[in-house]
Design a protein around this motif. Structure first.
Motif, mmCIF file in Angstrom:
data_model
loop_
_atom_site.group_PDB
_atom_site.id
_atom_site.type_symbol
_atom_site.label_atom_id
_atom_site.label_comp_id
_atom_site.label_asym_id
_atom_site.label_seq_id
_atom_site.Cartn_x
_atom_site.Cartn_y
_atom_site.Cartn_z
ATOM 1 N N GLU A 87 -1.005 -11.397 -15.187
ATOM 2 C CA GLU A 87 -1.259 -12.142 -13.949
ATOM 3 C C GLU A 87 -0.567 -11.531 -12.738
ATOM 4 N N LEU A 88 0.656 -11.057 -12.930
ATOM 5 C CA LEU A 88 1.383 -10.435 -11.818
ATOM 6 C C LEU A 88 0.722 -9.120 -11.431
ATOM 7 N N LEU A 89 0.277 -8.371 -12.439
ATOM 8 C CA LEU A 89 -0.422 -7.118 -12.169
ATOM 9 C C LEU A 89 -1.688 -7.370 -11.349
ATOM 10 N N TRP A 90 -2.420 -8.418 -11.680
ATOM 11 C CA TRP A 90 -3.664 -8.672 -10.960
ATOM 12 C C TRP A 90 -3.426 -9.184 -9.547
ATOM 13 N N ARG A 91 -2.291 -9.803 -9.321
ATOM 14 C CA ARG A 91 -1.951 -10.181 -7.947
ATOM 15 C C ARG A 91 -1.706 -8.924 -7.111
ATOM 16 N N ILE A 92 -1.147 -7.896 -7.738
ATOM 17 C CA ILE A 92 -0.956 -6.617 -7.046
ATOM 18 C C ILE A 92 -2.308 -5.954 -6.793
ATOM 19 N N LYS A 93 -3.153 -5.924 -7.827
ATOM 20 C CA LYS A 93 -4.466 -5.289 -7.695
ATOM 21 C C LYS A 93 -5.334 -5.961 -6.629
ATOM 22 N N GLU A 94 -5.146 -7.268 -6.442
ATOM 23 C CA GLU A 94 -5.961 -8.011 -5.489
ATOM 24 C C GLU A 94 -5.322 -8.101 -4.103
ATOM 25 N N ASP A 95 -4.181 -7.460 -3.930
ATOM 26 C CA ASP A 95 -3.508 -7.440 -2.631
ATOM 27 C C ASP A 95 -4.190 -6.393 -1.746
ATOM 28 N N THR A 96 -5.013 -6.855 -0.835
ATOM 29 C CA THR A 96 -5.801 -5.933 -0.006
ATOM 30 C C THR A 96 -4.931 -5.075 0.908
ATOM 31 N N SER A 97 -3.796 -5.619 1.352
ATOM 32 C CA SER A 97 -2.907 -4.826 2.202
ATOM 33 C C SER A 97 -2.349 -3.647 1.416
ATOM 34 N N PHE A 98 -1.951 -3.907 0.171
ATOM 35 C CA PHE A 98 -1.422 -2.835 -0.668
ATOM 36 C C PHE A 98 -2.498 -1.814 -1.018
ATOM 37 N N THR A 99 -3.649 -2.279 -1.479
ATOM 38 C CA THR A 99 -4.687 -1.342 -1.919
ATOM 39 C C THR A 99 -5.192 -0.482 -0.763
ATOM 40 N N GLN A 181 14.982 -2.278 -3.326
ATOM 41 C CA GLN A 181 15.152 -3.658 -2.862
ATOM 42 C C GLN A 181 13.833 -4.232 -2.349
ATOM 43 N N LEU A 182 13.107 -3.445 -1.564
ATOM 44 C CA LEU A 182 11.809 -3.888 -1.058
ATOM 45 C C LEU A 182 10.818 -4.075 -2.200
ATOM 46 N N PHE A 183 10.884 -3.193 -3.185
ATOM 47 C CA PHE A 183 10.012 -3.283 -4.356
ATOM 48 C C PHE A 183 10.258 -4.599 -5.101
ATOM 49 N N GLN A 184 11.519 -4.947 -5.283
ATOM 50 C CA GLN A 184 11.856 -6.185 -5.982
ATOM 51 C C GLN A 184 11.401 -7.408 -5.186
ATOM 52 N N MET A 185 11.533 -7.335 -3.866
ATOM 53 C CA MET A 185 11.042 -8.414 -3.009
ATOM 54 C C MET A 185 9.533 -8.551 -3.135
ATOM 55 N N TYR A 186 8.849 -7.421 -3.206
ATOM 56 C CA TYR A 186 7.394 -7.447 -3.325
ATOM 57 C C TYR A 186 6.964 -8.049 -4.660
ATOM 58 N N LEU A 187 7.626 -7.660 -5.757
ATOM 59 C CA LEU A 187 7.280 -8.207 -7.062
ATOM 60 C C LEU A 187 7.473 -9.720 -7.109
ATOM 61 N N ALA A 188 8.448 -10.219 -6.351
ATOM 62 C CA ALA A 188 8.678 -11.664 -6.328
ATOM 63 C C ALA A 188 7.508 -12.394 -5.674
ATOM 64 N N LYS A 189 6.877 -11.755 -4.680
ATOM 65 C CA LYS A 189 5.767 -12.395 -3.970
ATOM 66 C C LYS A 189 4.710 -11.360 -3.562
ATOM 67 N N PRO A 190 3.949 -10.855 -4.533
ATOM 68 C CA PRO A 190 2.888 -9.897 -4.180
ATOM 69 C C PRO A 190 1.895 -10.526 -3.210
ATOM 70 N N GLY A 191 1.445 -9.738 -2.271
ATOM 71 C CA GLY A 191 0.473 -10.240 -1.310
ATOM 72 C C GLY A 191 1.079 -10.760 -0.028
ATOM 73 N N THR A 192 2.422 -10.758 0.067
ATOM 74 C CA THR A 192 3.072 -11.299 1.260
ATOM 75 C C THR A 192 3.508 -10.199 2.230
ATOM 76 N N PHE A 193 3.395 -8.934 1.822
ATOM 77 C CA PHE A 193 3.773 -7.827 2.695
ATOM 78 C C PHE A 193 2.568 -7.375 3.510
ATOM 79 N N ASP A 194 2.811 -7.012 4.752
ATOM 80 C CA ASP A 194 1.804 -6.313 5.543
ATOM 81 C C ASP A 194 2.255 -4.861 5.599
ATOM 82 N N PHE A 195 1.621 -4.028 4.811
ATOM 83 C CA PHE A 195 2.064 -2.640 4.695
ATOM 84 C C PHE A 195 1.786 -1.818 5.948
#
Length: 308
Positions: A87-99, A181-195
């Protein structure tokens, strides 16, 4: 997300680059160089996320390869791909800002596929992975735990991975801790970063303002430093020491929200880390003396450097 210490490092690096250039820098170039340093930090973070993505997704690649054998075994035809649907992996995959950021960087072509495979194999042999796939259920805590296990136990301490990322990113030594540190913050809430804007507007304003203040007020800043050099030849002082001292004096004079003691401590640490063994003590002595005189003479009246 990016701390003021990280910003000071980027400004320091930009000023050092400018100092070592043989040709005169064109108007606007310093800010472009500074932006490039932040872009490199952004690229590093995105790459780390994509590498994790590739390892977790490799279960499907492994299943496909094994099923495509000329004579696949029953085991080949029944590879457990539960982790690829994490589920966490798919939140990353579906994060349009990241992709979008990943695709613009063309990072997929830089991934070491063999290293991904080796780390995946190591994962499948671990007790943590076997316990994870033994349960058909998807529990939120377990989904997160296996992802963190892969990153913290299999990727980050892996010497081959560290060698690989150091080869790809020359800024790893400077940015690694921040990126983690930023990576750990991102894993806590994928989809909240504007890259697109990894550095906030106010911090970018600080970075750009500090850079421009040192460049535009260089001679004025040096008038505070040179009288305190005593027996030191200004031309023989380490370039980074002079850059750090000018940055410190600029903060004294032009950045009214930063306490002078914070400024002094920050530049002592940077001098120790990036310059010579004696630099921390040297920078401390100079900046502390300048600060004391500014206080005693009532000149610690901070103002916008553009109006000074």
């Amino acid at each position: 997300m990016i701390s003021r210490r990280n910003i000071r490092v980027k400004v320091m690096q930009t000023l050092y680059t400018i100092d070592t250039l043989e040709q005169e820098v064109k108007p606007g170039e310093p800010v472009k160089l500074l932006q490039k340093h932040f872009d490199e930090s952004r690229s590093l973070l995105i790459y780390m996320i994509e590498f994790l993505n590739q390892v977790l997704s490799y279960a499907e690649t492994d299943a496909h390869h094994r099923a495509s054998k000329h004579l696949p075994t029953a085991q080949d035809l029944n590879v457990n791909t539960k982790i690829a649907g994490n589920e966490l992996l798919w939140r990353i995959k579906e994060d349009t800002s990241f992709t979008a950021a990943r695709d613009s960087e063309k990072l997929v072509h830089r991934i070491d596929k063999d290293l991904v495979r080796r780390i995946y194999v190591q994962l499948t042999e671990s007790a943590e992975y076997k316990a994870y796939i033994a349960s058909p259920e998807r529990k939120k805590d377990e989904e997160r735990a296996i992802v963190h296990f892969v990153w913290e136990q299999l990727i980050l301490p892996n010497e081959a991975f560290l060698g690989h990322i150091e080869e790809l990113y020359m800024n790893w030594d400077d940015d690694g801790e921040m990126a983690i540190q930023l990576f750990q913050m991102y894993l806590a809430k994928p989809g909240t970063f504007d890259f697109r804007t990894l550095i906030s507007a106010d911090k970018w304003s600080f970075a750009k303002g500090l850079l421009q203040a040192v460049l535009e007020k260089a001679e004025h800043l040096e008038t505070f430093i040179h009288p305190r050099l005593q027996n030191w030849d200004a031309e023989r002082i380490a370039v980074l020491d002079m850059i750090l001292m000018k940055m410190g004096v600029a903060e004294f004079l032009y950045f009214d929200t930063i306490p002078p003691k914070v400024t002094i401590n920050e530049y002592i640490d940077l001098a120790k880390e990036y310059s010579t063994a004696q630099s921390g003590q040297f920078v401390n002595g100079i900046l502390d003396n300048i600060h004391k005189e500014l206080v005693q003479t009532g000149k610690l009246q901070k103002t916008d450097f553009r109006k000074a």
